[in-house]
Design a protein around this motif. Structure first.
Motif, PDB file in Angstrom:
ATOM      1  N   GLY A  55       0.851  -1.364  -0.043  1.00 56.49           N
ATOM      2  CA  GLY A  55       0.013   0.053   0.041  1.00 56.49           C
ATOM      3  C   GLY A  55       0.901   1.112  -0.120  1.00 56.49           C
ATOM      4  N   LYS A  56       1.987   1.130   0.010  1.00 61.56           N
ATOM      5  CA  LYS A  56       2.930   2.314  -0.093  1.00 61.56           C
ATOM      6  C   LYS A  56       3.861   2.406  -1.085  1.00 61.56           C
ATOM      7  CE  LYS A  56       3.225   2.669   4.897  1.00 61.56           C
ATOM      8  NZ  LYS A  56       4.206   2.721   6.168  1.00 61.56           N
ATOM      9  N   LEU A  57       4.151   3.622  -1.779  1.00 57.42           N
ATOM     10  CA  LEU A  57       4.991   3.728  -2.978  1.00 57.42           C
ATOM     11  C   LEU A  57       6.546   3.145  -2.522  1.00 57.42           C
ATOM     12  CD1 LEU A  57       4.500   6.920  -4.613  1.00 57.42           C
ATOM     13  CD2 LEU A  57       4.220   5.168  -5.400  1.00 57.42           C
ATOM     14  N   PHE A  58       7.148   2.418  -3.452  1.00 59.00           N
ATOM     15  CA  PHE A  58       8.598   2.030  -3.291  1.00 59.00           C
ATOM     16  C   PHE A  58       9.327   2.965  -3.858  1.00 59.00           C
ATOM     17  CE2 PHE A  58      12.000  -0.562  -5.137  1.00 59.00           C
ATOM     18  CZ  PHE A  58      12.711  -0.695  -4.067  1.00 59.00           C
ATOM     19  N   THR A  59      10.154   3.659  -3.291  1.00 55.32           N
ATOM     20  CA  THR A  59      10.963   4.688  -3.817  1.00 55.32           C
ATOM     21  C   THR A  59      12.369   4.370  -3.473  1.00 55.32           C
ATOM     22  OG1 THR A  59      10.784   5.877  -1.760  1.00 55.32           O
ATOM     23  CG2 THR A  59       9.151   6.485  -3.528  1.00 55.32           C
ATOM     24  N   GLY A  60      12.672   3.350  -2.616  1.00 50.67           N
ATOM     25  CA  GLY A  60      13.971   2.936  -2.639  1.00 50.67           C
ATOM     26  C   GLY A  60      15.274   3.929  -2.075  1.00 50.67           C
ATOM     27  N   HIS A  61      16.283   3.586  -1.863  1.00 52.67           N
ATOM     28  CA  HIS A  61      17.318   4.642  -1.341  1.00 52.67           C
ATOM     29  C   HIS A  61      17.476   5.833  -2.038  1.00 52.67           C
ATOM     30  CE1 HIS A  61      20.859   5.609   0.977  1.00 52.67           C
ATOM     31  NE2 HIS A  61      21.545   5.739  -0.076  1.00 52.67           N
ATOM     32  N   ASN A  62      17.484   6.834  -1.279  1.00 50.05           N
ATOM     33  CA  ASN A  62      17.292   8.427  -1.689  1.00 50.05           C
ATOM     34  C   ASN A  62      16.267   8.654  -2.576  1.00 50.05           C
ATOM     35  OD1 ASN A  62      19.295   9.145  -0.005  1.00 50.05           O
ATOM     36  ND2 ASN A  62      21.102   8.535  -1.605  1.00 50.05           N
ATOM     37  N   GLY A  63      14.870   7.875  -2.781  1.00 50.69           N
ATOM     38  CA  GLY A  63      13.870   8.193  -3.598  1.00 50.69           C
ATOM     39  C   GLY A  63      14.152   7.867  -4.804  1.00 50.69           C
ATOM     40  N   ALA A  64      15.042   7.305  -5.390  1.00 46.15           N
ATOM     41  CA  ALA A  64      15.439   7.055  -6.974  1.00 46.15           C
ATOM     42  C   ALA A  64      14.571   5.957  -7.352  1.00 46.15           C
ATOM     43  CB  ALA A  64      16.970   6.999  -7.280  1.00 46.15           C
ATOM     44  N   ALA A  65      14.098   5.148  -6.757  1.00 45.61           N
ATOM     45  CA  ALA A  65      13.299   4.163  -7.214  1.00 45.61           C
ATOM     46  C   ALA A  65      11.716   4.503  -7.392  1.00 45.61           C
ATOM     47  CB  ALA A  65      13.256   2.875  -6.330  1.00 45.61           C
ATOM     48  N   ALA A  66      11.115   3.565  -8.498  1.00 45.00           N
ATOM     49  CA  ALA A  66      11.547   2.678  -9.135  1.00 45.00           C
ATOM     50  C   ALA A  66      11.602   2.940 -10.580  1.00 45.00           C
ATOM     51  CB  ALA A  66      10.520   1.698  -9.114  1.00 45.00           C
ATOM     52  N   GLU A  67      12.481   2.583 -11.322  1.00 47.51           N
ATOM     53  CA  GLU A  67      12.493   2.834 -12.701  1.00 47.51           C
ATOM     54  C   GLU A  67      12.527   1.472 -13.664  1.00 47.51           C
ATOM     55  OE1 GLU A  67      12.484   5.579 -14.411  1.00 47.51           O
ATOM     56  OE2 GLU A  67      13.032   6.855 -12.929  1.00 47.51           O
ATOM     57  N   PRO A  68      11.320   0.774 -13.738  1.00 41.98           N
ATOM     58  CA  PRO A  68      11.050  -0.407 -14.383  1.00 41.98           C
ATOM     59  C   PRO A  68      11.444  -0.700 -15.912  1.00 41.98           C
ATOM     60  CG  PRO A  68       8.916   0.476 -13.857  1.00 41.98           C
ATOM     61  CD  PRO A  68      10.134   1.271 -13.185  1.00 41.98           C
ATOM     62  N   GLY A  69      11.246   0.707 -16.520  1.00 49.05           N
ATOM     63  CA  GLY A  69      11.757   0.731 -17.947  1.00 49.05           C
ATOM     64  C   GLY A  69      13.176   0.611 -18.172  1.00 49.05           C
ATOM     65  N   LEU A  70      13.822   0.718 -17.192  1.00 47.28           N
ATOM     66  CA  LEU A  70      15.451   0.753 -17.404  1.00 47.28           C
ATOM     67  C   LEU A  70      15.999  -0.732 -17.196  1.00 47.28           C
ATOM     68  CD1 LEU A  70      16.482   4.248 -16.151  1.00 47.28           C
ATOM     69  CD2 LEU A  70      15.636   3.409 -18.459  1.00 47.28           C
ATOM     70  N   ILE A  71      15.472  -1.566 -16.593  1.00 46.30           N
ATOM     71  CA  ILE A  71      15.775  -2.914 -16.649  1.00 46.30           C
ATOM     72  C   ILE A  71      16.382  -3.577 -17.921  1.00 46.30           C
ATOM     73  CG2 ILE A  71      14.462  -3.367 -14.502  1.00 46.30           C
ATOM     74  CD1 ILE A  71      12.833  -5.372 -16.393  1.00 46.30           C
ATOM     75  N   THR A  72      17.381  -4.297 -17.914  1.00 44.69           N
ATOM     76  CA  THR A  72      17.969  -4.864 -19.087  1.00 44.69           C
ATOM     77  C   THR A  72      17.082  -6.062 -19.669  1.00 44.69           C
ATOM     78  OG1 THR A  72      20.150  -4.382 -18.420  1.00 44.69           O
ATOM     79  CG2 THR A  72      20.075  -6.007 -20.064  1.00 44.69           C
ATOM     80  N   LEU A  73      16.839  -5.850 -20.921  1.00 49.59           N
ATOM     81  CA  LEU A  73      16.059  -6.858 -21.472  1.00 49.59           C
ATOM     82  C   LEU A  73      17.157  -7.751 -22.462  1.00 49.59           C
ATOM     83  CD1 LEU A  73      13.224  -7.778 -21.714  1.00 49.59           C
ATOM     84  CD2 LEU A  73      12.920  -6.490 -23.796  1.00 49.59           C
ATOM     85  N   PHE A  74      17.982  -6.789 -23.328  1.00 51.89           N
ATOM     86  CA  PHE A  74      18.966  -7.611 -24.104  1.00 51.89           C
ATOM     87  C   PHE A  74      20.195  -6.974 -23.722  1.00 51.89           C
ATOM     88  CE2 PHE A  74      15.223  -8.366 -26.625  1.00 51.89           C
ATOM     89  CZ  PHE A  74      15.102  -9.785 -26.434  1.00 51.89           C
ATOM     90  N   PRO A  75      21.366  -7.603 -23.273  1.00 50.85           N
ATOM     91  CA  PRO A  75      22.638  -6.936 -22.838  1.00 50.85           C
ATOM     92  C   PRO A  75      23.384  -6.420 -23.777  1.00 50.85           C
ATOM     93  CG  PRO A  75      22.193  -9.112 -21.805  1.00 50.85           C
ATOM     94  CD  PRO A  75      21.233  -8.982 -22.738  1.00 50.85           C
ATOM     95  N   GLU A  76      23.070  -6.638 -25.105  1.00 47.05           N
ATOM     96  CA  GLU A  76      23.744  -6.230 -26.350  1.00 47.05           C
ATOM     97  C   GLU A  76      23.004  -5.260 -27.077  1.00 47.05           C
ATOM     98  OE1 GLU A  76      27.097  -6.455 -26.267  1.00 47.05           O
ATOM     99  OE2 GLU A  76      26.867  -7.939 -24.509  1.00 47.05           O
ATOM    100  N   GLY A  77      21.568  -5.019 -26.531  1.00 47.75           N
ATOM    101  CA  GLY A  77      21.043  -4.200 -27.366  1.00 47.75           C
ATOM    102  C   GLY A  77      20.998  -2.634 -27.565  1.00 47.75           C
ATOM    103  N   PRO A  78      20.191  -1.818 -28.232  1.00 49.79           N
ATOM    104  CA  PRO A  78      20.345  -0.552 -28.176  1.00 49.79           C
ATOM    105  C   PRO A  78      20.952   0.325 -27.064  1.00 49.79           C
ATOM    106  CG  PRO A  78      18.485  -1.152 -29.537  1.00 49.79           C
ATOM    107  CD  PRO A  78      19.073  -2.291 -28.458  1.00 49.79           C
ATOM    108  N   ASP A  79      21.491   1.484 -27.483  1.00 53.84           N
ATOM    109  CA  ASP A  79      22.015   2.165 -26.209  1.00 53.84           C
ATOM    110  C   ASP A  79      20.701   2.936 -25.672  1.00 53.84           C
ATOM    111  OD1 ASP A  79      24.648   1.563 -26.516  1.00 53.84           O
ATOM    112  OD2 ASP A  79      25.215   3.214 -27.741  1.00 53.84           O
TER     113      ASP A  79
END
Length: 304
Positions: free
Chosen positions: A147-171
């Motif tokens: 029931g609470k926003l997960f914001t992580g250490h120093n408030g920088a979470a979450a960035e789910p769009g930045l997880i790696t899908l393909f390690p050699e993919g586009p920059d």
């Protein structure tokens, strides 16, 4: 009278969406204008001031919540970075805006704002564990746990769009390579089709097999990323928002199939994956709610 209303602002790569809300979340008035190009901090600051002046010239709202595409500092005053906007590093936007607006300002990640809006008035009402993805110029999102926003250490979470899908993919502008954003954003869809998203959706609706196959592939890639998020957070609900979510009928079945294939049953038990209920209005509503929660106990700024 002042303090009876609150302003919510959703800053996107192409548009700034504003809403004037009552304290119980009723939309009283709204306004939208293009995001200045290039969307430098100074030009965006000026545009927000002018837009709020147009929407609320009588100063009915003493509080402003602003959603931005990136992480804030722990005090919700400084935009740490907005990776798809030029020049946005450690921008003290709240401190810039408050003397110009004569109103209290708080900042939040736009994905978190959308999630708060959906939890208040939309598809996540009554849910305590939710992952939301915004599919647009980039891929943002937010996570709610217990029931609470997960914001992580120093408030920088979450960035789910930045997880790696393909390690050699586009920059990625984040410094990563092959991030989910590179495959599930408008740019990512553009790697599958030369057509604009709206045209591709219309073609699929007409039964065009190539368009249907392109949406199918898009759904597979998005579902692969969502599978990793499900393993991390085991949510009750995954919500899809942003401009591309309007075409979810064409890719959501593929997303669900991919998650069912990749995620063991115990980790997806009871899981729902569906579009946001509030559309592009979730972000500004959530920004307003966060302003209420954070700023209502603080005194209003006095006009100079």
């Amino acid at each position: 009278m002042p303090d009876s209303c609150v302003l919510g602002v959703d800053l996107g790569g192409t548009a700034i969406k504003l809403g004037l809300f009552s304290r119980d979340g009723e939309l009283l008035a709204d306004h939208q204008r293009p995001t200045p190009q290039p969307a430098t901090p100074g030009s965006v600051c000026v545009e927000i001031v002018e837009a709020i002046g147009s929407l609320d010239p009588d100063g009915l709202a003493s509080m402003v919540g602003i959603g931005l595409p990136g992480p804030m500092d722990a005090d919700a005053r400084v935009a740490r970075v907005c990776i798809n906007l030029p020049g946005w590093e450690e921008v003290p936007l709240a401190a810039w805006l408050e003397p110009r607006l004569k109103r209290r300002v708080t900042l939040a990640n736009d994905g978190n704002c959308a999630l708060v809006g959906e939890a208040w008035k939309g598809a996540a009402v009554g849910c305590s564990d939710v992952v939301l993805l915004t599919l647009g110029t980039g891929v943002g999102g937010g996570v709610m746990l217990g029931g609470k926003l997960f914001t992580g250490h120093n408030g920088a979470a979450a960035e789910p769009g930045l997880i790696t899908l393909f390690p050699e993919g586009p920059d990625c502008n984040s410094g990563n390579r092959g991030s989910l954003e590179q495959y599930a954003s408008i740019t990512g869809l553009g790697r599958l089709s030369d057509a604009e998203p709206s045209s591709l959706a219309m073609a699929a609706s007409r039964g065009d097999e190539q368009a249907k196959a392109q949406w199918e592939r898009y759904g597979q890639l998005l579902g692969t990323g969502i599978s990793s998020l499900v393993y991390m957070f085991t949510p009750q609900l995954v919500l899809l928002g942003g401009g591309l979510a309007g075409a979810s009928e064409h890719f959501l079945p593929a997303v669900r199939r991919e998650v069912n294939t990749r995620v063991q049953a115990v980790s997806r038990e009871g899981l729902q994956i569906k579009p946001c209920a509030l559309g592009n209005g979730a972000g500004r509503l959530g920004a307003a709610r966060l302003a209420i929660d954070r700023l209502r106990s603080r005194p209003s700024l006095q006009a100079g």
